[in-house]
Design a protein around this motif. Structure first.
Motif, PDB file in Angstrom:
ATOM      1  N   UNK A 236       0.804  -1.217   0.000  1.00 18.91           N
ATOM      2  CA  UNK A 236       0.000   0.000   0.000  1.00 18.91           C
ATOM      3  C   UNK A 236       0.842   1.275   0.000  1.00 18.91           C
ATOM      4  N   UNK A 237       2.125   1.174   0.251  1.00 20.28           N
ATOM      5  CA  UNK A 237       3.031   2.315   0.068  1.00 20.28           C
ATOM      6  C   UNK A 237       3.387   2.505  -1.403  1.00 20.28           C
ATOM      7  N   UNK A 238       3.013   1.534  -2.249  1.00 20.86           N
ATOM      8  CA  UNK A 238       3.311   1.626  -3.672  1.00 20.86           C
ATOM      9  C   UNK A 238       4.661   1.053  -4.037  1.00 20.86           C
ATOM     10  N   UNK A 239       5.306   0.318  -3.124  1.00 22.60           N
ATOM     11  CA  UNK A 239       6.614  -0.281  -3.385  1.00 22.60           C
ATOM     12  C   UNK A 239       6.484  -1.797  -3.479  1.00 22.60           C
ATOM     13  N   UNK A 288       2.090   9.525   4.444  1.00 25.96           N
ATOM     14  CA  UNK A 288       2.960   8.997   3.393  1.00 25.96           C
ATOM     15  C   UNK A 288       2.652   9.638   2.041  1.00 25.96           C
ATOM     16  N   UNK A 289       1.381   9.824   1.735  1.00 23.15           N
ATOM     17  CA  UNK A 289       1.009  10.380   0.433  1.00 23.15           C
ATOM     18  C   UNK A 289       1.391  11.847   0.284  1.00 23.15           C
ATOM     19  N   UNK A 290       1.774  12.499   1.387  1.00 23.08           N
ATOM     20  CA  UNK A 290       2.258  13.882   1.320  1.00 23.08           C
ATOM     21  C   UNK A 290       3.789  13.953   1.340  1.00 23.08           C
ATOM     22  N   UNK A 298      14.370   7.075  -0.771  1.00 19.96           N
ATOM     23  CA  UNK A 298      15.494   6.977   0.153  1.00 19.96           C
ATOM     24  C   UNK A 298      15.150   6.098   1.352  1.00 19.96           C
ATOM     25  N   UNK A 299      13.924   6.208   1.846  1.00 22.85           N
ATOM     26  CA  UNK A 299      13.523   5.407   3.003  1.00 22.85           C
ATOM     27  C   UNK A 299      13.548   3.917   2.684  1.00 22.85           C
ATOM     28  N   UNK A 397      11.372   4.755   8.237  1.00 26.77           N
ATOM     29  CA  UNK A 397      10.008   4.299   7.931  1.00 26.77           C
ATOM     30  C   UNK A 397       9.122   4.231   9.166  1.00 26.77           C
ATOM     31  N   UNK A 398       9.717   4.206  10.351  1.00 30.52           N
ATOM     32  CA  UNK A 398       8.908   4.129  11.569  1.00 30.52           C
ATOM     33  C   UNK A 398       7.967   5.324  11.725  1.00 30.52           C
TER      34      UNK A 398
END
Length: 429
Positions: A236-239, A288-290, A298-299, A397-398
């Motif tokens: 869901x992060x798109x990765x 995350x979307x912002x 990088x994350x 990422x935390x």
């Protein structure tokens, strides 16, 4: 945050259609086609039957038989349900009866069946009817694991507990909720259709509800287009999620990472099993979307679209971290570098991921309750998930994730002989 400068930009070349003068002509042509050929096409089309358009084989079955349970290194499916149960009996003979019954239902549910209806309409139906007249398993697997709590004083199994099996501890970024943690049994249902996993769950509960009660349940999914294309699933992060997994076709590597062998010095009954770590992780998707794309990449340490390590071109390219000793290209704090530093060897993270996304609803704050059901299998819980998580503690990422539930379990060895049932080696060995 430190920025990298190794971003690959796609080559671009302007075409004649991209200049403003051509836009009016293209728009006019589109309208003409929509008004003329489009209407003609509608009149000429003929409705196709649903059966002629259906190319999916719902009768596909995964063999439950073997020294290992299915669902651990089985290819990913589109749908999943994770449920944990507490055993309600205190009698070892009834625990044996429960595991025998679960094993019988697995053997039945994972193969195509002609369903029968009850003759007496004064009694409840013999099954839910969700699948109609035929049970089509659609690659269903049902994987059963036991928690540390099963080895308490109730059944006299304490001396047989797997050596590394413990209740899941709280890690620094966790916000664990009691009603989302633990359980005597963990049962994972995976298939390629939602109705298949729901049917199997209802069947198992209807047959076993006198001996076990649900603790928590989470539904998972993977993008259908990724599964159909046999490509790495996107979270869901798109990765892409699971690029670094060891190949399931390498049986030697699976023995080294996933399956308990004699080299692990576990109790004899554990041979062929595996440790299961489940983590329910809520994502802050609005935040995350912002976040700028460069920070997101990088994350993770990878490009978002291709999945390639930063500075590389393809998803499966070697990140060559040995040529980046100062973290100028792939940051030291990136998820990729912390989870799998590849120093001094490949597969430093001695586990195999089998994770799913979840979508649960809306939080009291008004935010989306969505995230990841992180699942990892390994033959050593300490060298697998626990050491990997300790390397990840404090990663950037935390800021976007909050683990709130899950548990540690041990996947029972499979059923390899005719009279086997799951847990037989534990209870009778």
């Amino acid at each position: 945050m430190q920025k990298n400068t190794f971003r690959h930009q796609p080559d671009s070349a302007a075409t004649p259609e991209d200049n403003p003068a051509s836009l009016g002509r293209r728009h006019g042509m589109k309208m003409l086609l929509a008004g003329g050929l489009g209407i003609a096409g509608i009149g000429a089309s003929k409705p196709a039957s649903a059966a002629s358009n259906c190319t999916h084989d719902y009768n596909q079955a995964v063999d439950y038989w073997g020294s290992h349970q299915a669902g651990v290194i089985t290819p990913d499916t589109k749908e999943a349900i994770f449920v944990t149960f507490n055993v309600t009996t205190r009698e070892k003979a009834q625990l044996q009866q429960l595991l025998q019954l679960i094993s019988q239902r697995i053997a039945y549910l994972t193969r195509p069946q002609q369903l029968t209806t009850g003759k007496n309409d004064q009694l409840p139906p013999v099954e839910s009817g969700l699948l109609g007249h035929n049970l089509s398993p659609d690659s269903l697997t049902i994987t059963v694991a036991v928690g540390a709590s099963l080895f308490d004083q109730r059944f006299g199994l304490a001396k047989h507990k797997p050596k590394k099996l413990i209740p899941m501890p709280r890690f620094p970024n966790d916000r664990l909720e009691k009603n989302w943690c633990g359980g005597d049994l963990s049962i994972q249902f995976c298939a390629n259709s939602r109705e298949s996993v729901i049917y199997a769950l209802r069947d198992l509960i209807s047959h076993c509800n006198k001996l076990m009660v649900p603790v928590w349940k989470m539904d998972g999914f993977l993008p259908a287009r990724d599964i159909d294309r046999h490509s790495t699933a996107i979270n869901l992060f798109g990765f892409k999620d699971g690029t670094g997994n060891a190949p399931i076709t390498d049986s030697k590597l699976m023995d080294e990472l996933v399956w308990v062998t004699a080299a692990n010095h576990e109790p004899a009954w554990c041979l062929g099993g595996s440790y299961q770590a489940i983590r329910l992780i809520r994502f802050n998707l609005e935040f995350w979307d912002r976040t700028p794309l460069e920070d997101q990449e990088n994350d993770f340490g990878r490009y978002k679209i291709s999945g390639a390590p930063i500075g590389m071109q393809h998803e499966m390219d070697d990140p060559q971290m040995n040529l980046d000793p100062h973290g100028d290209r792939i940051l030291f704090d990136s998820h990729m570098r912390r989870a799998e530093p590849r120093i001094p060897e490949r597969h430093v993270a001695k586990l195999r991921r089998r994770s799913f996304s979840y979508s649960l609803g809306i939080l009291p704050s008004g935010q989306l309750d969505m995230g990841l059901i992180f699942v990892a299998y390994q033959n050593d819980l300490k060298k697998g998930f626990i050491d990997t998580q300790n390397r990840l503690n404090g990663e950037p990422l935390e800021r976007y994730i909050k683990p709130f539930g899950g548990g540690f379990f041990f996947v029972l060895p499979g059923m390899a002989r005719e009279n086997d049932y799951l847990g037989k080696q534990l209870l009778e060995g």
